[in-house]
Scaffold this motif. Structure first.
Motif, PDB file in Angstrom:
ATOM      1  N   ILE A  67      12.837   7.662   9.412  1.00  0.00           N
ATOM      2  CA  ILE A  67      11.679   8.111   9.267  1.00  0.00           C
ATOM      3  C   ILE A  67      11.299   8.929   8.067  1.00  0.00           C
ATOM      4  N   ALA A  68      12.408   9.533   7.486  1.00  0.00           N
ATOM      5  CA  ALA A  68      12.145   9.986   6.041  1.00  0.00           C
ATOM      6  C   ALA A  68      12.046   9.113   5.057  1.00  0.00           C
ATOM      7  N   ALA A  69      12.703   7.763   5.224  1.00  0.00           N
ATOM      8  CA  ALA A  69      12.731   6.699   4.351  1.00  0.00           C
ATOM      9  C   ALA A  69      11.392   6.252   4.499  1.00  0.00           C
ATOM     10  N   PHE A  70      10.812   6.071   5.447  1.00  0.00           N
ATOM     11  CA  PHE A  70       9.320   5.561   5.771  1.00  0.00           C
ATOM     12  C   PHE A  70       8.396   6.085   5.169  1.00  0.00           C
ATOM     13  N   VAL A  71       8.507   7.480   5.228  1.00  0.00           N
ATOM     14  CA  VAL A  71       7.283   8.570   4.871  1.00  0.00           C
ATOM     15  C   VAL A  71       7.616   8.573   3.201  1.00  0.00           C
ATOM     16  N   SER A  72       8.852   8.469   2.836  1.00  0.00           N
ATOM     17  CA  SER A  72       8.980   8.548   1.417  1.00  0.00           C
ATOM     18  C   SER A  72       8.502   7.295   0.633  1.00  0.00           C
ATOM     19  N   ALA A  73       8.698   5.945   1.295  1.00  0.00           N
ATOM     20  CA  ALA A  73       8.324   4.661   0.737  1.00  0.00           C
ATOM     21  C   ALA A  73       6.839   4.747   0.717  1.00  0.00           C
ATOM     22  N   PHE A  74       5.862   5.266   1.589  1.00  0.00           N
ATOM     23  CA  PHE A  74       4.547   5.290   1.207  1.00  0.00           C
ATOM     24  C   PHE A  74       4.128   6.382   0.275  1.00  0.00           C
ATOM     25  N   ALA A  75       4.685   7.583   0.198  1.00  0.00           N
ATOM     26  CA  ALA A  75       4.564   8.483  -1.159  1.00  0.00           C
ATOM     27  C   ALA A  75       4.866   7.870  -2.273  1.00  0.00           C
ATOM     28  N   ALA A  76       6.039   7.092  -2.392  1.00  0.00           N
ATOM     29  CA  ALA A  76       6.350   6.512  -3.907  1.00  0.00           C
ATOM     30  C   ALA A  76       5.665   5.384  -4.048  1.00  0.00           C
ATOM     31  N   LYS A 117       9.193  -2.008   1.357  1.00  0.00           N
ATOM     32  CA  LYS A 117       8.138  -1.191   1.183  1.00  0.00           C
ATOM     33  C   LYS A 117       8.729  -0.098  -0.020  1.00  0.00           C
ATOM     34  N   LEU A 118       9.819   0.107   0.195  1.00  0.00           N
ATOM     35  CA  LEU A 118      10.480   1.238  -0.724  1.00  0.00           C
ATOM     36  C   LEU A 118      10.612   0.431  -2.162  1.00  0.00           C
ATOM     37  N   TYR A 119      10.976  -0.750  -2.050  1.00  0.00           N
ATOM     38  CA  TYR A 119      11.267  -1.521  -3.405  1.00  0.00           C
ATOM     39  C   TYR A 119       9.980  -1.946  -3.989  1.00  0.00           C
ATOM     40  N   GLY A 120       8.651  -1.612  -3.446  1.00  0.00           N
ATOM     41  CA  GLY A 120       7.371  -2.199  -4.028  1.00  0.00           C
ATOM     42  C   GLY A 120       6.622  -3.146  -3.273  1.00  0.00           C
ATOM     43  N   HIS A 121       7.205  -3.655  -2.180  1.00  0.00           N
ATOM     44  CA  HIS A 121       6.479  -4.651  -1.509  1.00  0.00           C
ATOM     45  C   HIS A 121       5.246  -4.046  -0.756  1.00  0.00           C
ATOM     46  N   ARG A 122       4.180  -5.015  -0.531  1.00  0.00           N
ATOM     47  CA  ARG A 122       3.235  -4.588   0.188  1.00  0.00           C
ATOM     48  C   ARG A 122       3.530  -5.050   1.938  1.00  0.00           C
TER      49      ARG A 122
END
Lengths: 512, 512
Positions: free
Chosen positions: A143-152, A115-120
């Motif tokens: 969890i911070a990475a998960f939250v950040s991934a949806f923000a980005a 998700k962080l790298y842009g995959h759905r």
């Protein structure tokens, strides 16, 4: 950086040597934190450094925890120290056997990276992530990475609906003996906006079912559950809650005693810490909780204002569109209303002060705050309309139920059913905050007003907070009180007053 | 979610009541964690919950920490418990006065959010972020968001150069009395790839200056500093290091005793935990450390292979392009070489085993691992070329310096200057791992081999690790030893052997 970043590979399957549990007198707010002595042979043979993630195995249950090291005599070298609440959560007694080993890698973290790298992400992958979060397997960093991934990488309707269903699936789901279960939710609250007790009373008086579960304040001066608790018990288990709803058609209880969308609270804590969230996570949070509560028809109130959570009508439109889209995909009937979020609602900010406002509106008192009354009526009308009532009739009907006293009777009956009504208290100490000069009230900073109420003691001290004496557009004289600070101790009152003095622009006056 | 997510506003400036410091016998690997009693009046009046961020003020210094609560008799209610190392870091003695209050919001976090939402950051904003990280003001959650932001929103050359300069500015910078200061770096190491001691010896023997600071292993079985330490002292302060370099032209020391790019270690810890990084952060990490070490000419070795950090030549090309672009912007001369990353280098994996390989190459022994020798010569030639030597001559010159024994003499002289040469040790226990069937050696899994060496005790036990007996393409008979596990105890040996048995495909044989 002169070595490869090796991801942890699977640990040996053989369990390490048994250790003994030892309760430590510390409180970690749910964080799984354990301690082992620096000379512990297991820690040495496993190569555990301080602050590594480990897997704890006790009584057939497994739990991921962060390991710290103890030196000197805090622990013996075959003991594992656990916060006493973690002992209770694992049903462990002093000296019980447990084991600590390298954790298996969490495969769902690869989806977070994707998700962080842009995959759905699809519902299956989101389901793995949310189940791991709900089971406490994610560290705060994960969890911070998960939250950040949806923000980005903003999610659109389909992915947001998948996230909503995944969050719903991770917890319990309530069922009610009614075709239509009405609900309301305010997205990003406004200080003093305590419409819920009034709206539930009107809707239940109209013969509809509205079993409302509310939250306590986390960072605000009062949640609906805090305000309601100054008038009636709110900590009811599911059976008690069902009895109230069967008898009265509605309830206003604290949602914390039922396990609805448990990943949500975990995510919110990190979103707050980072002050980062995304429309997708907000929508999934709101709608998964409503679906879990068994609601079928939900009115969503979106207050818009420069110091509200939603800052512009453009943002509100985008959020409303996503809410409606996802609700449709999840089989939930929703309507959204955008409301004024430029200033606090009613007079009181703080549990008991807000309860007094609510009671004044329900009693149709002349001095009741008219803005609170108008908002509650508009929301109740919206819910009646959502239930199928004609639009032309809905506001009239809601108003009648209120002015004829049927909403007040219903509210008192609900309080009785929940355990008995009581009058909310009054603070021992008050201090007025005066206008430094004459002028017209221009703007309110909701955040600074909320902070002042919290410094005065809200919500821990139920009677603490502030009572506003002015609204936007009012003309004030120099020396006229703008608000009164209420507190239980002079110390807290002074603390809040000093803060208000330093931030007197939180109610900005324009020269005439 | 029925309340606004309020960001923390500025705290009251007045300090809270003084508390007393109390050392706690715990070890947190640098995490600033403090404890206050649940009945502490300051915690109560400030409304501190467990697991909140607070600001600690002691002896005129301020520090952000995570607060946990103590119950029972761990602490008195006017005490603050601190890990003993944190006490030392703050120069605090038992009973010293300190204060705890709400932290001011970190303004640089707004830049992290901006990056997350896709905005590019300039050097000033990156400088604020990196200074806050280097000073320990970011929580792990904050750092995870920063790392995630760069993974989700890739930075190009200009922003990466700004990040590199910001990381450089946050620490010390060494200076050397030489026009050209040579250096090398391997991006994403390969097990056994211990070329550094050989390369430094050749380059210093050629009359160039090469003051090499190396790291210890964090997740790998050996860092260059670990391997070097089996032959000579490596913990030298800056003055001692300068003396060695003045006398011998080169050194091979542990970089941990100088404060070079201090934010880097903090970021790497979180990147490892998440298994997330970005080319930008990798480039900034490598180049900021080289600039801080005072290097002017750096050869960058990029091993490429399916189980190496860089998996394809395409990835390597992109990374090399960014490294060269950013180095140019920062005034650093670099050259990159892509090397074979499909299998370990040399025979040994583990500090002493790698040291034996290094000494065999330096001594021109017939049984010296030829792949390690060839790589070291190629890298040394690359550095000579970078210093201005003609390409046609560089490899010949490097080879001469090695075969004539001048590199070996230089290595021994450097060891003497660093405190004295010693022969690396040999493990007490060994056990051979045999081929289960005949075949040709097809592929190696670098990660699983590294894990086996670690389970055998590397790098904590310097003589532990594995010694490989085969290379890719070799024909082996059933029962022929593929590698030997070395360890200090039978327990660790058995542990590593059992892991290897379960993962015997880490050296894959193809049927003939």
């Amino acid at each position: 950086m002169s070595e490869a970043i090796l991801s942890p590979t699977s640990s040996t399957d053989a369990l390490a040597h048994p250790l003994r549990a030892r309760a430590l007198p510390i409180e970690t707010d749910g964080e799984a934190m354990i301690f082992m002595h620096e000379d512990c042979p297991v820690a040495r043979s496993e190569g555990f450094r301080a602050r590594v993630r480990v897997e704890l195995v006790a009584k057939g249950r497994r739990l991921l925890a962060t390991l710290y090291r103890a030196t000197d005599d805090l622990l013996a070298d075959d003991e594992v120290g656990l916060p006493h609440r973690l002992m209770a959560r694992l049903s462990l007694a002093e000296g019980d056997e447990l084991q600590v080993r390298h954790p298996h890698p969490l495969s769902s973290l690869s989806h977070v990276r994707a998700k962080l790298y842009g995959h759905r992400l699809d519902e299956i992958r989101l389901g793995h992530i949310i189940a791991d979060i709900a089971d406490g397997r994610y560290s705060d960093v994960d969890i911070a990475a998960f939250v950040s991934a949806f923000a980005a990488q903003p999610a659109q309707g389909e992915e947001t609906a998948a996230l909503t269903r995944a969050m719903l699936a991770a917890g319990d789901r309530l069922e009610w003996n009614a075709d239509r279960v009405m609900d309301k939710h305010c997205v990003g609250g406004l200080p003093g906006n305590r419409t819920t007790p009034i709206v539930v009373s009107i809707i239940a008086a109209a013969g509809l079912t509205m079993p409302k579960t509310s939250s306590r304040a986390i960072t605000s001066p009062a949640g609906t559950a805090d305000a309601m608790e100054t008038m009636a018990p709110v900590t009811l288990d599911l059976a008690a809650m069902q009895k109230v709803v069967e008898r009265e058609g509605g309830c206003i209880v604290w949602g914390g005693s039922v396990n609805l969308s448990p990943a949500d609270d975990v995510l919110i804590r990190i979103e707050r810490a980072l002050d980062v969230d995304s429309d997708a996570q907000l929508v999934a949070s709101v709608l998964s909780k409503k679906l879990a509560a068994g609601s079928t028809h939900v009115l969503l109130d979106l207050p818009v204002g420069p110091t509200a959570k939603i800052r512009s009508t453009r943002d509100a439109d985008a959020l409303a569109g996503l809410l409606e889209n996802v609700a449709r995909q999840c089989g939930l009937h929703v309507a959204t209303v955008q409301t004024d979020g430029t200033q606090p609602v009613g007079r009181g900010i703080g549990p008991a002060l807000e309860a007094h406002d609510v009671l004044a509106v329900l009693a149709n008192r002349d001095d009741a705050p008219q803005d609170l009354k108008a908002r509650a009526l508009a929301l109740a009308a919206g819910i009646l309309e959502l239930s199928g009532a004609p639009r032309s009739d809905a506001l009239h009907r809601a108003t009648q139920l209120l002015v004829e006293g049927r909403a007040e009777s219903k509210f008192l009956a609900i309080c009785e059913a929940q355990g008995g009504f009581k009058e909310p208290g009054r603070a021992l100490q008050t201090r007025e905050f005066l206008a430094a000069r004459a002028g017209r009230v221009a703007t309110f900073d909701n955040r600074l007003l909320a902070r002042t109420a919290k410094l005065a003691g809200a919500p821990q001290r139920a009677t603490a907070g502030i009572a506003l004496h002015v609204k936007s557009g009012d003309l004030v004289e120099q020396g006229q009180p703008l608000f009164t600070i209420h507190g239980e101790s002079m110390g807290e009152l002074d603390y809040a007053f000093a803060f208000a003095l330093r931030n007197s622009d939180m109610i900005r006056l324009e020269a005439q």
